[in-house]
Design a protein around this motif. Sequence first.
Motif, PDB file in Angstrom:
ATOM      1  N   GLY A   3      -0.519  -5.745  -5.027  1.00  0.00           N
ATOM      2  CA  GLY A   3      -1.114  -6.195  -3.772  1.00  0.00           C
ATOM      3  C   GLY A   3      -2.378  -5.443  -3.453  1.00  0.00           C
ATOM      4  N   SER A   4      -2.220  -4.257  -2.854  1.00  0.00           N
ATOM      5  CA  SER A   4      -3.399  -3.513  -2.392  1.00  0.00           C
ATOM      6  C   SER A   4      -4.333  -3.141  -3.552  1.00  0.00           C
ATOM      7  CB  SER A   4      -2.963  -2.269  -1.624  1.00  0.00           C
ATOM      8  OG  SER A   4      -2.034  -1.536  -2.374  1.00  0.00           O
ATOM      9  N   PHE A   5      -3.763  -2.857  -4.726  1.00  0.00           N
ATOM     10  CA  PHE A   5      -4.623  -2.464  -5.844  1.00  0.00           C
ATOM     11  C   PHE A   5      -5.593  -3.591  -6.211  1.00  0.00           C
ATOM     12  CE2 PHE A   5      -5.328  -1.748 -10.503  1.00  0.00           C
ATOM     13  CZ  PHE A   5      -6.083  -0.584 -10.360  1.00  0.00           C
ATOM     14  N   VAL A   6      -5.127  -4.820  -6.111  1.00  0.00           N
ATOM     15  CA  VAL A   6      -5.989  -5.972  -6.420  1.00  0.00           C
ATOM     16  C   VAL A   6      -6.953  -6.241  -5.266  1.00  0.00           C
ATOM     17  CG1 VAL A   6      -5.994  -8.492  -6.707  1.00  0.00           C
ATOM     18  CG2 VAL A   6      -4.441  -7.084  -8.063  1.00  0.00           C
ATOM     19  N   PHE A   7      -6.397  -6.404  -4.066  1.00  0.00           N
ATOM     20  CA  PHE A   7      -7.229  -6.895  -2.960  1.00  0.00           C
ATOM     21  C   PHE A   7      -8.168  -5.827  -2.388  1.00  0.00           C
ATOM     22  CE2 PHE A   7      -4.097 -10.260  -3.242  1.00  0.00           C
ATOM     23  CZ  PHE A   7      -4.904 -11.378  -3.107  1.00  0.00           C
ATOM     24  N   ASN A   8      -7.840  -4.543  -2.574  1.00  0.00           N
ATOM     25  CA  ASN A   8      -8.751  -3.495  -2.094  1.00  0.00           C
ATOM     26  C   ASN A   8      -9.780  -3.102  -3.147  1.00  0.00           C
ATOM     27  OD1 ASN A   8      -7.221  -3.531   0.181  1.00  0.00           O
ATOM     28  ND2 ASN A   8      -6.179  -1.583  -0.187  1.00  0.00           N
ATOM     29  N   SER A   9      -9.697  -3.716  -4.315  1.00  0.00           N
ATOM     30  CA  SER A   9     -10.651  -3.338  -5.366  1.00  0.00           C
ATOM     31  C   SER A   9     -11.963  -4.086  -5.162  1.00  0.00           C
ATOM     32  CB  SER A   9     -10.077  -3.621  -6.753  1.00  0.00           C
ATOM     33  OG  SER A   9      -9.992  -5.009  -6.977  1.00  0.00           O
ATOM     34  N   GLY A  64       0.774  -1.243   0.000  1.00  0.00           N
ATOM     35  CA  GLY A  64       0.000   0.000   0.000  1.00  0.00           C
ATOM     36  C   GLY A  64       0.800   1.284   0.000  1.00  0.00           C
ATOM     37  N   GLN A  65       2.082   1.232  -0.385  1.00  0.00           N
ATOM     38  CA  GLN A  65       2.887   2.460  -0.419  1.00  0.00           C
ATOM     39  C   GLN A  65       2.807   3.123  -1.799  1.00  0.00           C
ATOM     40  OE1 GLN A  65       6.803   2.178   1.900  1.00  0.00           O
ATOM     41  NE2 GLN A  65       6.565   0.089   1.121  1.00  0.00           N
ATOM     42  N   LYS A  66       3.306   4.364  -1.809  1.00  0.00           N
ATOM     43  CA  LYS A  66       3.241   5.165  -3.030  1.00  0.00           C
ATOM     44  C   LYS A  66       4.378   4.774  -3.997  1.00  0.00           C
ATOM     45  CE  LYS A  66       2.433  10.027  -4.141  1.00  0.00           C
ATOM     46  NZ  LYS A  66       3.464  10.260  -5.136  1.00  0.00           N
ATOM     47  N   PHE A  67       4.038   4.678  -5.242  1.00  0.00           N
ATOM     48  CA  PHE A  67       4.967   4.341  -6.327  1.00  0.00           C
ATOM     49  C   PHE A  67       6.095   5.370  -6.437  1.00  0.00           C
ATOM     50  CE2 PHE A  67       6.032   4.494 -10.913  1.00  0.00           C
ATOM     51  CZ  PHE A  67       6.346   3.155 -11.132  1.00  0.00           C
ATOM     52  N   ILE A  68       7.332   4.896  -6.566  1.00  0.00           N
ATOM     53  CA  ILE A  68       8.492   5.785  -6.766  1.00  0.00           C
ATOM     54  C   ILE A  68       8.765   5.861  -8.280  1.00  0.00           C
ATOM     55  CG2 ILE A  68      10.964   6.105  -6.300  1.00  0.00           C
ATOM     56  CD1 ILE A  68      10.508   4.546  -3.641  1.00  0.00           C
ATOM     57  N   PRO A  69       8.535   7.044  -8.898  1.00  0.00           N
ATOM     58  CA  PRO A  69       8.550   7.142 -10.367  1.00  0.00           C
ATOM     59  C   PRO A  69       9.869   6.774 -11.030  1.00  0.00           C
ATOM     60  CG  PRO A  69       7.625   9.142  -9.372  1.00  0.00           C
ATOM     61  CD  PRO A  69       8.166   8.310  -8.249  1.00  0.00           C
ATOM     62  N   SER A  70      11.004   6.909 -10.325  1.00  0.00           N
ATOM     63  CA  SER A  70      12.296   6.596 -10.961  1.00  0.00           C
ATOM     64  C   SER A  70      12.410   5.119 -11.357  1.00  0.00           C
ATOM     65  CB  SER A  70      13.456   6.986 -10.039  1.00  0.00           C
ATOM     66  OG  SER A  70      13.309   6.353  -8.788  1.00  0.00           O
ATOM     67  N   ALA A  71      11.505   4.294 -10.870  1.00  0.00           N
ATOM     68  CA  ALA A  71      11.509   2.872 -11.244  1.00  0.00           C
ATOM     69  C   ALA A  71      11.319   2.701 -12.751  1.00  0.00           C
ATOM     70  CB  ALA A  71      10.421   2.116 -10.491  1.00  0.00           C
ATOM     71  N   VAL A  72      10.604   3.609 -13.384  1.00  0.00           N
ATOM     72  CA  VAL A  72      10.313   3.484 -14.827  1.00  0.00           C
ATOM     73  C   VAL A  72      11.624   3.566 -15.617  1.00  0.00           C
ATOM     74  CG1 VAL A  72       9.091   4.511 -16.788  1.00  0.00           C
ATOM     75  CG2 VAL A  72       7.994   4.451 -14.534  1.00  0.00           C
ATOM     76  N   GLU A  73      12.466   4.529 -15.243  1.00  0.00           N
ATOM     77  CA  GLU A  73      13.764   4.698 -15.906  1.00  0.00           C
ATOM     78  C   GLU A  73      14.661   3.476 -15.649  1.00  0.00           C
ATOM     79  OE1 GLU A  73      15.579   6.519 -18.666  1.00  0.00           O
ATOM     80  OE2 GLU A  73      13.651   7.295 -17.930  1.00  0.00           O
ATOM     81  N   LYS A  74      14.546   2.925 -14.444  1.00  0.00           N
ATOM     82  CA  LYS A  74      15.356   1.739 -14.114  1.00  0.00           C
ATOM     83  C   LYS A  74      14.959   0.541 -14.979  1.00  0.00           C
ATOM     84  CE  LYS A  74      16.734   0.744  -9.858  1.00  0.00           C
ATOM     85  NZ  LYS A  74      16.689   0.581  -8.387  1.00  0.00           N
TER      86      LYS A  74
END
Length: 216
Positions: A197-203, A145-155
């Motif tokens: 995780g949370s996006f699936v199970f909290n939907s 449930g944490q916030k996405f870190i955008p630099s992952a896209v570049e990685k």
Amino acid sequence: MSTIISPSVLSCNFANVQRDVEMINASAADWFHIDIMDGVFVPNISFGFPVMEAIHKHAKKPLDVHLMIKDPNPYIGDFKKAGAEILTVHYEACTHLHRTIQEIKASGMKAGVALNPHTPVHLLEEVIQELDLVLIMSVNPGFGGQKFIPSAVEKVKKLKQLIIEKNASVIIEVDGGVNLETGRLLVEAGADALVAGSFVFNSENPQKTIEALKQL
Ligand code: DX5
Ligand code: ZN
């Protein structure tokens, strides 16, 4: 090829694990993502072998096991016995990473290495050809449930480049804060597999959510 989806069981209802495992069995998901935390490498403790074995008993898809534990070597055989098909260790948690990778493969599992948000992709240059999977962390590991870190896209883009340069055959998986928006950016950047995780199970309808992620 459609995106591999690995729902994170960490966000399931542990009072009713079997029901949630059956939901994933019946869905378009490809794997079960199993998060193991030791309270040392990460500031949280999740669950251990008895829970993992219970999941394995009902799961009809491969267990994609993400170890957030320091010095995992002594437990590699136990994870195989508990049903792991893919075993991913953290770059930051292994002193002799090459040896750990060899031991995972010798135990009959696919070997993955996870990179924390601060760890650059180029540190995998010398082992990339030995790997089956690289897990790019798009949150600091420890919690759902944490916030996405955008630099992952570049990685993801850099990792894709490294894989091509080294002529390696490696699945790029991303874990943390994945939803339809961040998932799309990751797939466009070259991700093959998404953990959610949370996006699936909290939907409202987890199966539909998995289906929508699968279409990315
Ligand atoms: C975090 C775990 C993740 C987590 C993802 O340390 O590795 O697998 O369950 O959860 P979400 O998708 O909610 O960020
Ligand atoms: Zn994970």
